[in-house]
Write an enzyme that holds these catalytic residues in place. Structure first.
Site, PDB file in Angstrom:
ATOM      1  N   TYR A  69     -57.583 -17.321  12.131  1.00 19.25           N
ATOM      2  CA  TYR A  69     -57.117 -16.695  10.891  1.00 19.25           C
ATOM      3  C   TYR A  69     -56.232 -15.484  11.192  1.00 19.25           C
ATOM      4  O   TYR A  69     -56.454 -14.377  10.696  1.00 19.25           O
ATOM      5  CB  TYR A  69     -58.317 -16.295  10.023  1.00 19.25           C
ATOM      6  CG  TYR A  69     -59.186 -17.492   9.691  1.00 19.25           C
ATOM      7  CD1 TYR A  69     -58.784 -18.406   8.726  1.00 19.25           C
ATOM      8  CD2 TYR A  69     -60.379 -17.712  10.366  1.00 19.25           C
ATOM      9  CE1 TYR A  69     -59.566 -19.515   8.427  1.00 19.25           C
ATOM     10  CE2 TYR A  69     -61.161 -18.823  10.082  1.00 19.25           C
ATOM     11  CZ  TYR A  69     -60.744 -19.717   9.112  1.00 19.25           C
ATOM     12  OH  TYR A  69     -61.516 -20.816   8.826  1.00 19.25           O
ATOM     13  N   CYS A  70     -55.222 -15.730  11.986  1.00 11.60           N
ATOM     14  CA  CYS A  70     -54.301 -14.691  12.448  1.00 11.60           C
ATOM     15  C   CYS A  70     -52.890 -15.076  12.026  1.00 11.60           C
ATOM     16  O   CYS A  70     -52.571 -16.271  11.886  1.00 11.60           O
ATOM     17  CB  CYS A  70     -54.399 -14.549  13.967  1.00 11.60           C
ATOM     18  SG  CYS A  70     -53.195 -13.453  14.722  1.00 11.60           S
TER      19      CYS A  70
END
Length: 223
Positions: free
Chosen positions: A99-100
């Site tokens: 989730y970057c």
């Protein structure tokens, strides 16, 4: 530590033989970047010291040579593996997160892997939750995310820390051996990458923003 100093007593006919022994020692010591001060008096004593030093340095050399391949880590199922399991392959080691803002780099890395895997190229990805807590899932959830969203087929390993006292020994070694901006060791963010050649030597460190296209240029030179 790159310097070598010697003082040899010029005791007549034995000076030349001792000097030759010093030359041999110089070759061994300098290869390990170790500074040693040698004093010689009698030939038998001198040879004993020289042989002991050469044996010690050979042991040190052996430990340095195996460093890269000797580090162990865990697969997703908990089984232990070593970097040596990928010996004779060119490797990219990277810390990843699901989730970057850089997570789409998975696509470029997968394309790079598919293009060069038949030539002995591997990517070893290690999930890490240290940066913005962007990898909170379990190993199973991480693997499912990678396969579903990016069709990742290269190896994903057990979640690790890459900074701090409990950092993965592999990442400690990588970042100490190949420093980042301004000589700093710490991993700055997700998707820092290390290119390792077939002999276990670290060729280059790539920052989080450097994508697969940048890696490919260096990769083609060592495959």
């Amino acid at each position: 530590p790159n310097s070598f100093h010697s003082k040899v007593n010029p005791f007549k006919d034995r000076t030349l033989s001792n000097a030759l022994s010093i030359d041999s020692l110089l070759l061994v010591i300098s290869s390990s970047k170790i500074s040693i001060l040698v004093f010689a008096s009698e030939t038998s004593w001198f040879n004993l010291v020289i042989n002991s030093l050469i044996w010690s340095v050979s042991k040190i050399n052996a430990s340095y040579e195996k460093l890269a391949f000797d580090f162990s880590f865990k697969d997703l199922d908990g089984s232990e593996m070593k970097l040596g399991d990928f010996k004779d392959k060119v490797i990219v080691v990277t810390n990843v997160a699901s989730y970057c803002g850089l997570t789409p780099q998975y696509k470029g890395l997968e394309n790079l892997y598919k293009k060069y895997s038949s030539e002995g190229f591997e990517i070893l990805a290690f999930p890490c939750n240290q940066f913005g807590k962007q990898e909170p899932g379990t190993n199973e959830e991480i693997l499912e995310f990678c396969e579903t969203n990016y069709s990742v087929s290269f190896k994903i390993f057990d979640k690790v820390n890459v900074n701090g006292s409990d950092a993965s020994p592999l990442f400690k070694y990588l970042k100490q051996s190949s420093k980042g901006i301004l000589g700093t060791e710490s991993i700055k963010w997700n998707f820092t990458k290390f290119l390792v050649d077939k002999e276990g030597e670290i060729v280059q460190r790539f920052g989080p923003q450097e994508d697969a296209k940048t890696i490919e240029k260096a990769l083609k030179e060592i495959l």
